[in-house]
Design a protein around this motif. Structure first.
Motif, PDB file in Angstrom:
ATOM      1  N   UNK A  32      10.049   2.255  -3.806  1.00 32.45           N
ATOM      2  CA  UNK A  32      10.125   1.498  -2.560  1.00 32.45           C
ATOM      3  C   UNK A  32       9.602   2.287  -1.360  1.00 32.45           C
ATOM      4  N   UNK A  33       9.932   3.575  -1.308  1.00 33.89           N
ATOM      5  CA  UNK A  33       9.554   4.385  -0.156  1.00 33.89           C
ATOM      6  C   UNK A  33       8.043   4.572  -0.019  1.00 33.89           C
ATOM      7  N   UNK A  34       7.377   4.723  -1.150  1.00 28.31           N
ATOM      8  CA  UNK A  34       5.934   4.992  -1.098  1.00 28.31           C
ATOM      9  C   UNK A  34       5.091   3.728  -1.217  1.00 28.31           C
ATOM     10  N   UNK A  35       5.742   2.565  -1.309  1.00 27.03           N
ATOM     11  CA  UNK A  35       4.987   1.318  -1.478  1.00 27.03           C
ATOM     12  C   UNK A  35       3.991   1.074  -0.338  1.00 27.03           C
ATOM     13  N   UNK A  36       4.381   1.313   0.949  1.00 24.83           N
ATOM     14  CA  UNK A  36       3.390   1.096   2.023  1.00 24.83           C
ATOM     15  C   UNK A  36       2.164   2.004   1.871  1.00 24.83           C
ATOM     16  N   UNK A  37       2.378   3.263   1.444  1.00 28.80           N
ATOM     17  CA  UNK A  37       1.240   4.167   1.218  1.00 28.80           C
ATOM     18  C   UNK A  37       0.356   3.632   0.098  1.00 28.80           C
ATOM     19  N   UNK A  38       1.014   3.113  -0.939  1.00 31.11           N
ATOM     20  CA  UNK A  38       0.268   2.571  -2.084  1.00 31.11           C
ATOM     21  C   UNK A  38      -0.636   1.428  -1.611  1.00 31.11           C
ATOM     22  N   UNK A  39      -0.053   0.520  -0.817  1.00 30.76           N
ATOM     23  CA  UNK A  39      -0.825  -0.632  -0.325  1.00 30.76           C
ATOM     24  C   UNK A  39      -1.953  -0.159   0.593  1.00 30.76           C
ATOM     25  N   UNK A  42      -4.733   1.294  -1.456  1.00 29.44           N
ATOM     26  CA  UNK A  42      -5.416   0.188  -2.148  1.00 29.44           C
ATOM     27  C   UNK A  42      -6.391  -0.520  -1.189  1.00 29.44           C
ATOM     28  N   UNK A  43      -5.942  -0.775   0.052  1.00 26.63           N
ATOM     29  CA  UNK A  43      -6.790  -1.483   1.013  1.00 26.63           C
ATOM     30  C   UNK A  43      -7.990  -0.634   1.439  1.00 26.63           C
ATOM     31  N   UNK A 111      -3.560   4.369  -9.608  1.00 23.56           N
ATOM     32  CA  UNK A 111      -3.462   2.913  -9.770  1.00 23.56           C
ATOM     33  C   UNK A 111      -3.824   2.196  -8.474  1.00 23.56           C
ATOM     34  N   UNK A 112      -3.444   2.786  -7.315  1.00 23.28           N
ATOM     35  CA  UNK A 112      -3.786   2.171  -6.026  1.00 23.28           C
ATOM     36  C   UNK A 112      -5.306   2.195  -5.818  1.00 23.28           C
ATOM     37  N   UNK A 113      -5.919   3.357  -6.105  1.00 26.37           N
ATOM     38  CA  UNK A 113      -7.378   3.484  -5.967  1.00 26.37           C
ATOM     39  C   UNK A 113      -8.072   2.469  -6.871  1.00 26.37           C
ATOM     40  N   UNK A 114      -7.623   2.413  -8.129  1.00 30.15           N
ATOM     41  CA  UNK A 114      -8.258   1.516  -9.096  1.00 30.15           C
ATOM     42  C   UNK A 114      -8.070   0.057  -8.725  1.00 30.15           C
ATOM     43  N   UNK A 115      -6.861  -0.311  -8.296  1.00 27.87           N
ATOM     44  CA  UNK A 115      -6.630  -1.713  -7.933  1.00 27.87           C
ATOM     45  C   UNK A 115      -7.539  -2.110  -6.771  1.00 27.87           C
TER      46      UNK A 115
END
Ligand code: ZN
Ligand code: ZN
Length: 177
Positions: A32-39, A42-43, A111-115
């Motif tokens: 949950x904590x790193x989800x904004x970084x993941x998004x 990804x963007x 996974x973020x980079x790939x998505x």
């Protein structure tokens, strides 16, 4: 290369599935904590795709032997199912993006980079399919892209390398209306 219809359309089934599975797995791993970084990652990579698309089209599809011949065929036979097989594009993606990033970083980042990159690729092949097969209404984003891509196909193949955006053509001085 020349693909059968199943080969041609399999991208539109396989990519959404791979992106969805990798996205869920990556977000679970990120927590949950790193989800904004993941998004955010990804963007950024989704935006980066538009530059990769420009560079690949301008320097690989138009200059690398054999690939250039296949692309020339697409320029002439624009509606025949010529494209990159799903296994090949996914394999290249895994080898040059997903696995290297995972090696130097972690699964969540990879996974973020790939998505992001795969979402960009899916958007690119979707737009490219639509501008060759659909008849979009005139004042529309899709119509503008269709007209610009037709200029690239039939009038000046040194212009309009971007398919999903005109941004990089403007930056590098290859935009032609
Ligand atoms: Zn081209
Ligand atoms: Zn085309």
């Amino acid at each position: 290369m020349q693909l059968g219809l199943i080969g041609y359309y399999s991208d539109f089934v396989v990519y959404p599935l791979v992106i969805a599975i990798l996205g869920v797995a990556g977000l679970i791993e990120a927590g949950e904590e790193s989800a904004p970084d993941w998004v955010g990652t990804m963007l950024i990579c989704l935006g980066l795709w538009t530059l990769i698309e420009y560079v690949l089209h301008r320097f690989v599809l138009h200059h690398v032997p054999w690939i250039r011949d296949l692309h020339d065929r697409h320029h002439v036979e624009e509606r025949s199912p010529v494209g990159t097989p799903t296994w090949l594009s996914l394999g290249v993606h895994a080898l040059v993006a997903f696995l290297p990033v995972w090696t130097v970083s972690d699964f969540a980042t990879a996974s973020a980079v790939s998505c992001g990159l795969m979402l960009g690729y899916l958007w690119y092949i979707s737009v490219h399919h639509m501008i060759h097969h659909w008849h979009p209404a005139h004042p529309s984003y899709l119509y503008t892209l269709k007209r610009r891509h037709a200029v690239h196909h039939h009038i000046d193949d040194n212009a309009n390398f971007g398919v999903t955006s005109i941004f990089w053509d403007r930056i590098f001085g290859t935009a032609r209306l």
